[in-house]
Design an enzyme around this catalytic site. Structure first.
Site, PDB file in Angstrom:
ATOM      1  N   GLY A  53      -0.394   1.617   2.031  1.00  0.00           N
ATOM      2  CA  GLY A  53      -0.146   0.304   2.600  1.00  0.00           C
ATOM      3  C   GLY A  53       1.334  -0.006   2.692  1.00  0.00           C
ATOM      4  O   GLY A  53       1.753  -1.115   2.384  1.00  0.00           O
ATOM      5  N   HIS A  54       2.115   0.996   3.112  1.00  0.00           N
ATOM      6  CA  HIS A  54       3.552   0.799   3.266  1.00  0.00           C
ATOM      7  C   HIS A  54       4.126   1.904   4.154  1.00  0.00           C
ATOM      8  O   HIS A  54       3.446   2.865   4.502  1.00  0.00           O
ATOM      9  CB  HIS A  54       4.264   0.799   1.907  1.00  0.00           C
ATOM     10  CG  HIS A  54       4.206   2.115   1.189  1.00  0.00           C
ATOM     11  ND1 HIS A  54       3.192   2.431   0.327  1.00  0.00           N
ATOM     12  CD2 HIS A  54       5.032   3.181   1.218  1.00  0.00           C
ATOM     13  CE1 HIS A  54       3.393   3.636  -0.152  1.00  0.00           C
ATOM     14  NE2 HIS A  54       4.500   4.125   0.376  1.00  0.00           N
ATOM     15  N   ALA A  55       5.379   1.736   4.498  1.00  0.00           N
ATOM     16  CA  ALA A  55       6.167   2.756   5.193  1.00  0.00           C
ATOM     17  C   ALA A  55       7.491   2.868   4.452  1.00  0.00           C
ATOM     18  O   ALA A  55       7.859   1.977   3.683  1.00  0.00           O
ATOM     19  CB  ALA A  55       6.419   2.352   6.645  1.00  0.00           C
ATOM     20  N   ARG A 100       1.414   4.246   6.201  1.00  0.00           N
ATOM     21  CA  ARG A 100       0.344   5.082   5.692  1.00  0.00           C
ATOM     22  C   ARG A 100      -0.605   4.302   4.807  1.00  0.00           C
ATOM     23  O   ARG A 100      -0.190   3.416   4.066  1.00  0.00           O
ATOM     24  CB  ARG A 100       0.886   6.290   4.938  1.00  0.00           C
ATOM     25  CG  ARG A 100       1.336   6.099   3.489  1.00  0.00           C
ATOM     26  CD  ARG A 100       2.665   5.386   3.247  1.00  0.00           C
ATOM     27  NE  ARG A 100       3.723   5.731   4.134  1.00  0.00           N
ATOM     28  CZ  ARG A 100       4.568   6.735   3.969  1.00  0.00           C
ATOM     29  NH1 ARG A 100       4.503   7.465   2.897  1.00  0.00           N
ATOM     30  NH2 ARG A 100       5.499   6.981   4.841  1.00  0.00           N
ATOM     31  N   ILE A 125       8.797  -0.669   3.293  1.00  0.00           N
ATOM     32  CA  ILE A 125       8.333  -1.760   4.159  1.00  0.00           C
ATOM     33  C   ILE A 125       6.886  -1.987   3.734  1.00  0.00           C
ATOM     34  O   ILE A 125       6.030  -1.128   3.946  1.00  0.00           O
ATOM     35  CB  ILE A 125       8.404  -1.387   5.650  1.00  0.00           C
ATOM     36  CG1 ILE A 125       9.813  -0.970   6.049  1.00  0.00           C
ATOM     37  CG2 ILE A 125       7.910  -2.557   6.507  1.00  0.00           C
ATOM     38  CD1 ILE A 125       9.904  -0.340   7.437  1.00  0.00           C
TER      39      ILE A 125
END
Length: 134
Positions: A53-55, A100, A125
Site C-alpha cells: 500500500g505504498h510506492a 504495490r 508515498i
C-alpha cells in the site's frame, strides 16, 4: 522519465540444487540489479491481509516469496498488473514510482524484500491519491 509497470521485471536468482536441498544466492549488482542496503521479511501473515500500500520515490526493491505464495499488484497510475510469486529463486523487481499491494497470502507465506536504501520515511508515498497526482 516515467516508470511504468512494464519496467518491473521478474529476476531469477541462481538455483544450486543438491541432495541436501537447494540454495539461491543474491548478490548486489550481479543478479540483483541494484546495491542492496536493507533486507526485511514479513511472516505469519493472515491469508486475508493486505500489505504494501505504498510506492517509493527513489528506492528499488526485489520482492521474493521465500516460502509459500502471494500476489503483488503493481500500479503506475495508469495501469495495474498482478504477479503471482511462489518460487524462492524468482523475485519481482519494483522500480521507484510504482505502487504495490500484496495480498492472497498462502499459509506459511514469507515475503522477503531486498531494498536499495536504508529505511527513510520521506522516500515513501503512502497516500494513493497523492501517488496518482504525481
Amino acid at each position: 522519465m516515467m516508470i511504468s509497470i512494464d519496467d518491473c521485471l521478474i529476476v531469477e536468482l541462481n538455483k544450486i540444487p543438491s541432495d541436501k536441498g537447494n540454495i539461491s544466492v543474491a548478490e548486489s549488482n550481479i543478479n540483483v540489479p541494484f546495491d542492496i542496503k536493507r533486507i526485511y521479511y514479513t511472516y505469519d501473515i493472515p491469508s486475508e491481509a493486505e500489505r504494501g500500500g505504498h510506492a517509493h520515490k527513489e528506492q528499488h526493491e526485489l520482492v521474493i516469496a521465500a516460502s509459500g505464495s502471494f500476489n503483488v499488484v503493481i500500479d503506475d497510475g495508469k495501469r495495474k498488473k498482478t504477479f503471482f510469486l511462489n518460487n524462492p529463486n524468482k523475485g519481482l523487481w519494483l522500480k521507484p514510482g510504482i505502487w504495490r499491494e500484496l495480498n492472497n497470502f498462502s499459509s506459511g507465506g514469507v515475503v522477503l524484500v531486498m531494498n536499495s536504501g536504508l529505511y527513510l520515511e520521506s522516500d515513501y508515498i503512502r497516500d494513493y491519491n497523492k501517488f496518482k497526482s504525481k
